[in-house]
Design a protein around this motif. Structure first.
Motif, PDB file in Angstrom:
ATOM      1  N   TYR A 146       0.917  -1.292  -0.069  1.00  0.00           N
ATOM      2  CA  TYR A 146      -0.180  -0.181   0.007  1.00  0.00           C
ATOM      3  C   TYR A 146       0.815   1.226  -0.006  1.00  0.00           C
ATOM      4  N   GLU A 147       0.210   2.384  -0.545  1.00  0.00           N
ATOM      5  CA  GLU A 147       1.154   3.769  -0.475  1.00  0.00           C
ATOM      6  C   GLU A 147       0.337   4.210   0.822  1.00  0.00           C
ATOM      7  N   HIS A 148       1.122   5.027   1.758  1.00  0.00           N
ATOM      8  CA  HIS A 148       0.538   5.615   2.945  1.00  0.00           C
ATOM      9  C   HIS A 148       1.437   6.769   3.332  1.00  0.00           C
ATOM     10  N   ASN A 149       0.676   8.010   2.685  1.00  0.00           N
ATOM     11  CA  ASN A 149       1.532   9.459   3.190  1.00  0.00           C
ATOM     12  C   ASN A 149       2.855   9.426   2.581  1.00  0.00           C
ATOM     13  N   GLY A 150       2.808   8.870   1.320  1.00  0.00           N
ATOM     14  CA  GLY A 150       4.164   9.305   0.612  1.00  0.00           C
ATOM     15  C   GLY A 150       5.228   7.790   0.738  1.00  0.00           C
ATOM     16  N   SER A 151       4.904   7.087   1.594  1.00  0.00           N
ATOM     17  CA  SER A 151       5.769   5.804   1.662  1.00  0.00           C
ATOM     18  C   SER A 151       5.030   4.740   1.343  1.00  0.00           C
ATOM     19  N   LEU A 152       5.711   3.657   1.009  1.00  0.00           N
ATOM     20  CA  LEU A 152       5.194   2.302   0.616  1.00  0.00           C
ATOM     21  C   LEU A 152       5.563   1.399   1.828  1.00  0.00           C
ATOM     22  N   VAL A 153       4.123   0.688   2.070  1.00  0.00           N
ATOM     23  CA  VAL A 153       4.311   0.026   3.318  1.00  0.00           C
ATOM     24  C   VAL A 153       3.607  -1.471   2.772  1.00  0.00           C
ATOM     25  N   ASP A 154       3.869  -2.375   3.817  1.00  0.00           N
ATOM     26  CA  ASP A 154       3.301  -3.963   3.557  1.00  0.00           C
ATOM     27  C   ASP A 154       2.361  -4.205   4.395  1.00  0.00           C
ATOM     28  N   VAL A 155       1.201  -4.478   4.048  1.00  0.00           N
ATOM     29  CA  VAL A 155       0.261  -4.916   5.042  1.00  0.00           C
ATOM     30  C   VAL A 155       0.007  -6.443   5.004  1.00  0.00           C
ATOM     31  N   THR A 156       0.286  -6.987   6.085  1.00  0.00           N
ATOM     32  CA  THR A 156       0.195  -8.418   6.279  1.00  0.00           C
ATOM     33  C   THR A 156      -0.656  -8.799   7.088  1.00  0.00           C
ATOM     34  N   VAL A 157      -1.677  -9.957   6.732  1.00  0.00           N
ATOM     35  CA  VAL A 157      -2.675 -10.448   7.647  1.00  0.00           C
ATOM     36  C   VAL A 157      -2.306 -11.933   7.934  1.00  0.00           C
ATOM     37  N   THR A 158      -2.150 -12.192   9.092  1.00  0.00           N
ATOM     38  CA  THR A 158      -1.808 -13.639   9.376  1.00  0.00           C
ATOM     39  C   THR A 158      -2.993 -14.044  10.564  1.00  0.00           C
ATOM     40  N   GLU A 159      -3.872 -15.069  10.043  1.00  0.00           N
ATOM     41  CA  GLU A 159      -5.049 -15.398  11.052  1.00  0.00           C
ATOM     42  C   GLU A 159      -5.688 -14.314  11.226  1.00  0.00           C
ATOM     43  N   ASP A 160      -5.762 -13.786  12.659  1.00  0.00           N
ATOM     44  CA  ASP A 160      -6.598 -12.500  12.856  1.00  0.00           C
ATOM     45  C   ASP A 160      -5.815 -11.419  13.274  1.00  0.00           C
ATOM     46  N   ARG A 161      -4.333 -11.440  12.898  1.00  0.00           N
ATOM     47  CA  ARG A 161      -3.384 -10.450  13.390  1.00  0.00           C
ATOM     48  C   ARG A 161      -2.971  -9.578  12.195  1.00  0.00           C
ATOM     49  N   VAL A 162      -3.027  -8.309  12.213  1.00  0.00           N
ATOM     50  CA  VAL A 162      -2.505  -7.334  11.026  1.00  0.00           C
ATOM     51  C   VAL A 162      -1.290  -6.378  11.297  1.00  0.00           C
ATOM     52  N   ARG A 163      -0.307  -6.841  10.694  1.00  0.00           N
ATOM     53  CA  ARG A 163       0.960  -5.900  10.785  1.00  0.00           C
ATOM     54  C   ARG A 163       1.391  -4.884   9.518  1.00  0.00           C
ATOM     55  N   ILE A 164       1.587  -3.750   9.886  1.00  0.00           N
ATOM     56  CA  ILE A 164       1.993  -3.024   8.677  1.00  0.00           C
ATOM     57  C   ILE A 164       3.447  -2.538   9.144  1.00  0.00           C
ATOM     58  N   THR A 165       4.223  -2.704   8.008  1.00  0.00           N
ATOM     59  CA  THR A 165       5.807  -2.221   8.161  1.00  0.00           C
ATOM     60  C   THR A 165       5.956  -1.552   6.869  1.00  0.00           C
ATOM     61  N   TYR A 166       7.061  -0.581   7.259  1.00  0.00           N
ATOM     62  CA  TYR A 166       7.471   0.058   6.069  1.00  0.00           C
ATOM     63  C   TYR A 166       8.427  -0.684   5.156  1.00  0.00           C
ATOM     64  N   LEU A 167       7.988  -0.456   3.784  1.00  0.00           N
ATOM     65  CA  LEU A 167       9.007  -1.000   2.819  1.00  0.00           C
ATOM     66  C   LEU A 167       9.859  -0.073   2.165  1.00  0.00           C
ATOM     67  N   ARG A 168       9.396   1.188   1.824  1.00  0.00           N
ATOM     68  CA  ARG A 168      10.188   2.332   1.379  1.00  0.00           C
ATOM     69  C   ARG A 168       9.457   3.377   1.935  1.00  0.00           C
ATOM     70  N   PRO A 169      10.213   3.930   3.102  1.00  0.00           N
ATOM     71  CA  PRO A 169       9.753   5.020   3.947  1.00  0.00           C
ATOM     72  C   PRO A 169      10.237   6.371   3.273  1.00  0.00           C
ATOM     73  N   ARG A 170       9.170   7.298   3.156  1.00  0.00           N
ATOM     74  CA  ARG A 170       9.522   8.509   2.441  1.00  0.00           C
ATOM     75  C   ARG A 170      10.763   9.294   3.164  1.00  0.00           C
ATOM     76  N   ASP A 171      11.133  10.337   2.394  1.00  0.00           N
ATOM     77  CA  ASP A 171      12.441  10.673   2.486  1.00  0.00           C
ATOM     78  C   ASP A 171      12.558  11.695   4.143  1.00  0.00           C
ATOM     79  N   GLY A 172      11.323  12.035   4.385  1.00  0.00           N
ATOM     80  CA  GLY A 172      11.276  12.705   5.842  1.00  0.00           C
ATOM     81  C   GLY A 172      11.526  11.659   6.892  1.00  0.00           C
ATOM     82  N   LEU A 173      10.947  10.473   6.752  1.00  0.00           N
ATOM     83  CA  LEU A 173      11.087   9.603   7.627  1.00  0.00           C
ATOM     84  C   LEU A 173      12.531   9.039   7.782  1.00  0.00           C
ATOM     85  N   ARG A 174      13.041   8.566   6.386  1.00  0.00           N
ATOM     86  CA  ARG A 174      14.266   8.012   6.728  1.00  0.00           C
ATOM     87  C   ARG A 174      15.370   8.871   7.238  1.00  0.00           C
TER      88      ARG A 174
END
Length: 225
Positions: A24-52
């Motif tokens: 997904y794209e989130h606020n200028g960053s690329l993130v990974d949304v992973t669902v495992t059973e009933d759990r959801v984790r969102i982690t950064y794949l490519r953070p925008r420059d300001g976050l880096r």
């Protein structure tokens, strides 16, 4: 029996998306949304420059939570997001929203406000991209995954009550009259789903016609049955 049926529907929906990941794209960053059973984790794949520049890297955790059933059987997610500032520990805060993997979604909550200097949390806000976290789908890692559709036209489980004809019920961003208004419900509106969470006489609901999620006073809602 109704609770068991809802649980069965949720279990089926989750089984179809177990261990799937979508970008997904989130606020200028690329993130990974992973669902495992009933759990959801969102982690950064490519953070925008300001976050880096403040140390956010690939794999940094943005959100972790759990999928829960709406009263009409559709899933929503709730959990803890994290806000980042240079030199500070990530600040956790509660967010929630309707959720279906592979579709655009939004998580809403009271985002922390850091002091101009230092790491002290001086306030919370329900406005801006941190309080209203929007996620737009980019690409799926599993194009063959099955989809679970939701019929949003069927009536919800709740109706607006004790409001005069022509009046409206305020939908708040949090559980109390001091929170900002995010929408309104018309008198006798029954196109409302309860989100199975109430705090101090206020309940989280979703307006099925437009997906608005917020809190309403328990005094002004009743079961649709």
């Amino acid at each position: 029996m109704m609770t068991r049926a809802i649980s069965s529907i949720l279990a089926l929906a989750l089984s179809l998306t177990a261990a799937h990941a979508v970008e997904y794209e989130h606020n200028g960053s690329l993130v990974d949304v992973t669902v495992t059973e009933d759990r959801v984790r969102i982690t950064y794949l490519r953070p925008r420059d300001g976050l880096r520049r403040i140390g956010v890297r690939k794999g940094t955790l943005l959100f972790e939570g759990k999928v829960e059933p709406l009263d009409d059987g559709g899933p929503y997610v709730e959990g803890m997001a994290r806000l980042f500032k240079a030199g500070c520990q990530p600040a956790p805060y509660y967010v929630h929203g309707a959720f279906r993997l592979g579709k655009a979604f939004q998580l809403n909550g009271a985002a922390p406000v850091f002091a101009k200097t230092g790491c002290r949390n001086v306030d919370n806000t329900y406005e801006g991209s941190n309080a209203n976290m929007k996620f737009e789908r980019v690409a799926s890692r599993d194009p063959g995954q099955k989809r679970v559709t939701q019929n949003k036209k069927r009536p919800g489980s709740l109706c607006v009550a004790n409001i005069s004809a022509g009046g409206t019920l305020n939908v708040r961003s949090g559980p109390g009259a001091n929170y900002g208004r995010v929408g309104t419900l018309e008198a006798q509106d029954c196109n409302v789903a309860g989100l199975r969470q109430c705090i101090n006489g206020w309940c989280a609901v979703m307006q099925l016609s437009d997906g608005t999620i917020g809190w309403v006073s328990q005094d002004y809602i009743r079961s649709a049955q």
